[in-house]
Scaffold this active site. Structure first.
Site, PDB file in Angstrom:
ATOM      1  N   LYS A  14       0.831  -1.214   0.000  1.00  0.00           N
ATOM      2  CA  LYS A  14       0.000   0.000   0.000  1.00  0.00           C
ATOM      3  C   LYS A  14       0.863   1.261   0.000  1.00  0.00           C
ATOM      4  O   LYS A  14       0.620   2.184  -0.767  1.00  0.00           O
ATOM      5  CB  LYS A  14      -0.948   0.008   1.217  1.00  0.00           C
ATOM      6  CG  LYS A  14      -1.889  -1.194   1.260  1.00  0.00           C
ATOM      7  CD  LYS A  14      -2.899  -1.088   2.395  1.00  0.00           C
ATOM      8  CE  LYS A  14      -2.309  -1.153   3.788  1.00  0.00           C
ATOM      9  NZ  LYS A  14      -1.786  -2.478   4.174  1.00  0.00           N
ATOM     10  N   ARG A  89      -9.923   0.445   9.051  1.00  0.00           N
ATOM     11  CA  ARG A  89      -9.506  -0.922   9.350  1.00  0.00           C
ATOM     12  C   ARG A  89     -10.563  -1.669  10.151  1.00  0.00           C
ATOM     13  O   ARG A  89     -10.359  -2.848  10.479  1.00  0.00           O
ATOM     14  CB  ARG A  89      -8.236  -0.875  10.193  1.00  0.00           C
ATOM     15  CG  ARG A  89      -6.968  -1.379   9.505  1.00  0.00           C
ATOM     16  CD  ARG A  89      -5.813  -1.077  10.448  1.00  0.00           C
ATOM     17  NE  ARG A  89      -4.630  -1.837  10.199  1.00  0.00           N
ATOM     18  CZ  ARG A  89      -3.557  -1.340   9.568  1.00  0.00           C
ATOM     19  NH1 ARG A  89      -3.559  -0.131   9.060  1.00  0.00           N
ATOM     20  NH2 ARG A  89      -2.484  -2.085   9.444  1.00  0.00           N
ATOM     21  N   ARG A 128      11.511  -6.479   4.968  1.00  0.00           N
ATOM     22  CA  ARG A 128      11.381  -5.043   5.269  1.00  0.00           C
ATOM     23  C   ARG A 128      11.977  -4.719   6.641  1.00  0.00           C
ATOM     24  O   ARG A 128      12.503  -3.629   6.850  1.00  0.00           O
ATOM     25  CB  ARG A 128       9.901  -4.635   5.213  1.00  0.00           C
ATOM     26  CG  ARG A 128       9.670  -3.139   5.409  1.00  0.00           C
ATOM     27  CD  ARG A 128       8.249  -2.729   5.083  1.00  0.00           C
ATOM     28  NE  ARG A 128       7.325  -2.997   6.188  1.00  0.00           N
ATOM     29  CZ  ARG A 128       6.020  -2.716   6.150  1.00  0.00           C
ATOM     30  NH1 ARG A 128       5.483  -2.181   5.077  1.00  0.00           N
ATOM     31  NH2 ARG A 128       5.255  -2.991   7.189  1.00  0.00           N
ATOM     32  N   ARG A 134      11.178  -1.599  12.181  1.00  0.00           N
ATOM     33  CA  ARG A 134       9.882  -1.784  12.840  1.00  0.00           C
ATOM     34  C   ARG A 134       9.847  -3.107  13.595  1.00  0.00           C
ATOM     35  O   ARG A 134       9.994  -4.170  12.998  1.00  0.00           O
ATOM     36  CB  ARG A 134       8.755  -1.735  11.799  1.00  0.00           C
ATOM     37  CG  ARG A 134       8.418  -0.332  11.362  1.00  0.00           C
ATOM     38  CD  ARG A 134       7.370  -0.301  10.273  1.00  0.00           C
ATOM     39  NE  ARG A 134       6.138  -1.008  10.599  1.00  0.00           N
ATOM     40  CZ  ARG A 134       5.044  -0.963   9.854  1.00  0.00           C
ATOM     41  NH1 ARG A 134       5.033  -0.237   8.744  1.00  0.00           N
ATOM     42  NH2 ARG A 134       3.973  -1.637  10.208  1.00  0.00           N
ATOM     43  N   ARG A 146      -0.779  -9.979  13.142  1.00  0.00           N
ATOM     44  CA  ARG A 146      -1.300  -8.888  12.301  1.00  0.00           C
ATOM     45  C   ARG A 146      -2.193  -9.451  11.196  1.00  0.00           C
ATOM     46  O   ARG A 146      -3.225  -8.872  10.853  1.00  0.00           O
ATOM     47  CB  ARG A 146      -0.140  -8.075  11.706  1.00  0.00           C
ATOM     48  CG  ARG A 146       0.508  -7.173  12.747  1.00  0.00           C
ATOM     49  CD  ARG A 146       1.890  -6.750  12.354  1.00  0.00           C
ATOM     50  NE  ARG A 146       1.925  -5.830  11.234  1.00  0.00           N
ATOM     51  CZ  ARG A 146       3.046  -5.531  10.556  1.00  0.00           C
ATOM     52  NH1 ARG A 146       4.193  -6.087  10.896  1.00  0.00           N
ATOM     53  NH2 ARG A 146       3.000  -4.667   9.569  1.00  0.00           N
TER      54      ARG A 146
HETATM   55  P1  ADP Z   1       0.800  -2.463   8.004  1.00  0.00           P
HETATM   56  O1  ADP Z   1      -0.159  -2.051   6.914  1.00  0.00           O
HETATM   57  O2  ADP Z   1       2.133  -2.872   7.448  1.00  0.00           O
HETATM   58  O3  ADP Z   1       0.224  -3.406   9.009  1.00  0.00           O
HETATM   59  P2  ADP Z   1       0.657   0.155   9.215  1.00  0.00           P
HETATM   60  O4  ADP Z   1       1.866   1.005   9.176  1.00  0.00           O
HETATM   61  O5  ADP Z   1      -0.510   0.532   8.381  1.00  0.00           O
HETATM   62  O6  ADP Z   1       1.210  -1.272   8.893  1.00  0.00           O
HETATM   63  O7  ADP Z   1       0.126   0.015  10.723  1.00  0.00           O
HETATM   64  C1  ADP Z   1       0.957  -0.385  11.774  1.00  0.00           C
HETATM   65  C2  ADP Z   1       0.136  -0.543  13.051  1.00  0.00           C
HETATM   66  O8  ADP Z   1      -0.486   0.722  13.376  1.00  0.00           O
HETATM   67  C3  ADP Z   1      -1.032  -1.518  12.999  1.00  0.00           C
HETATM   68  O9  ADP Z   1      -0.640  -2.855  13.237  1.00  0.00           O
HETATM   69  C4  ADP Z   1      -1.941  -0.960  14.117  1.00  0.00           C
HETATM   70  O10 ADP Z   1      -1.473  -1.300  15.398  1.00  0.00           O
HETATM   71  C5  ADP Z   1      -1.777   0.545  13.965  1.00  0.00           C
HETATM   72  N1  ADP Z   1      -2.802   1.100  13.045  1.00  0.00           N
HETATM   73  C6  ADP Z   1      -2.570   1.654  11.814  1.00  0.00           C
HETATM   74  N2  ADP Z   1      -3.730   2.042  11.254  1.00  0.00           N
HETATM   75  C7  ADP Z   1      -4.720   1.722  12.133  1.00  0.00           C
HETATM   76  C8  ADP Z   1      -6.128   1.849  12.135  1.00  0.00           C
HETATM   77  N3  ADP Z   1      -6.788   2.369  11.084  1.00  0.00           N
HETATM   78  N4  ADP Z   1      -6.820   1.418  13.214  1.00  0.00           N
HETATM   79  C9  ADP Z   1      -6.200   0.890  14.265  1.00  0.00           C
HETATM   80  N5  ADP Z   1      -4.863   0.712  14.335  1.00  0.00           N
HETATM   81  C10 ADP Z   1      -4.128   1.126  13.289  1.00  0.00           C
END
Ligand code: ADP
Length: 193
Positions: A14, A89, A128, A134, A146
């Site tokens: 993404k 999400r 990554r 991370r 996840r």
């Molecule tokens: P990825 O898409 O690689 O899982 P992100 O960078 O989008 O990683 O998100 C990392 C973390 O941030 C998620 O695992 C969650 O804990 C938190 N997070 C991100 N976006 C949301 C969201 N919309 N609602 C709740 N938690 C979120």
């Protein structure tokens, strides 16, 4: 305005694709993951709340996430549209986004889902981790969590917009340029109609 949701499991590309789409379509990229990481880096109260949750791979509570997203959108009103990445999400987040956009007589234009197999995701995220720093990428059991959270809480988001006729699914494997051209084709055919 064009309001895109770029959707897919962690590691589906993404962020990579959003960076290219932003250039082509002149949209503002809003990644809730990036916003949280910036709050953590700046050691804000919100960052402190999110930090532990994120390292376990669970979702940050909706009210925190929605408030942060709303602030970012309201701070950037003069744009041609948004690419939402990592948001919504959960179903309550879908409802909050619809509410926020409707305050300006706007709506979600399209949700594009990047489909990538689990095995490929684990491979990509572990790779990554070498450069992202991370913690949630470095540990296979957190990655698996996840993916479980994604399937249980986030997949319904794609079905939510599917019922509104707004979801399209795109094969997320192949080269970055191949995936980008699949995404562009979907966007072009929606915007033209
Ligand atoms: P990825 O898409 O690689 O899982 P992100 O960078 O989008 O990683 O998100 C990392 C973390 O941030 C998620 O695992 C969650 O804990 C938190 N997070 C991100 N976006 C949301 C969201 N919309 N609602 C709740 N938690 C979120």
């Amino acid at each position: 305005m064009v309001n895109l949701i770029l959707f897919g499991p962690p590691g589906s590309g993404k962020g990579t694709q959003a960076a290219k789409l932003v250039e082509k379509y002149n949209l503002l990229h809003i990644s809730t993951g990036d916003l949280f990481r910036s709050e953590i880096k700046n050691e804000t109260a919100l960052g402190l709340k999110a930090k532990h949750i994120m390292t376990t791979g669970e979702l940050v509570p909706d009210e925190i996430t929605v408030g942060m997203l709303r602030n970012k959108v309201l701070a950037n009103p003069d744009v041609e549209g948004y690419i939402f990445d990592g948001f919504p999400r959960t179903i309550p987040q879908c409802e909050a986004l619809n509410q926020l956009l409707s305050e300006n007589s706007e709506e979600v234009t399209l949700l594009i889902e990047l489909e990538v197999e689990d095995e490929e995701i684990v491979k990509r995220l572990l790779h990554r981790a070498k450069t992202s720093g991370r913690a949630d990428d470095a540990d296979e059991s957190i990655i698996k969590n996840r993916l479980e959270v994604y399937k249980a809480e986030t997949v319904p988001v794609s079905d939510f917009y599917d019922k509104l006729g707004k979801t399209v699914r795109v094969h997320g494997q192949g080269t970055i340029d191949e995936v980008f051209s699949r995404l562009s084709n979907e966007i072009d055919s929606t915007i033209v109609c």
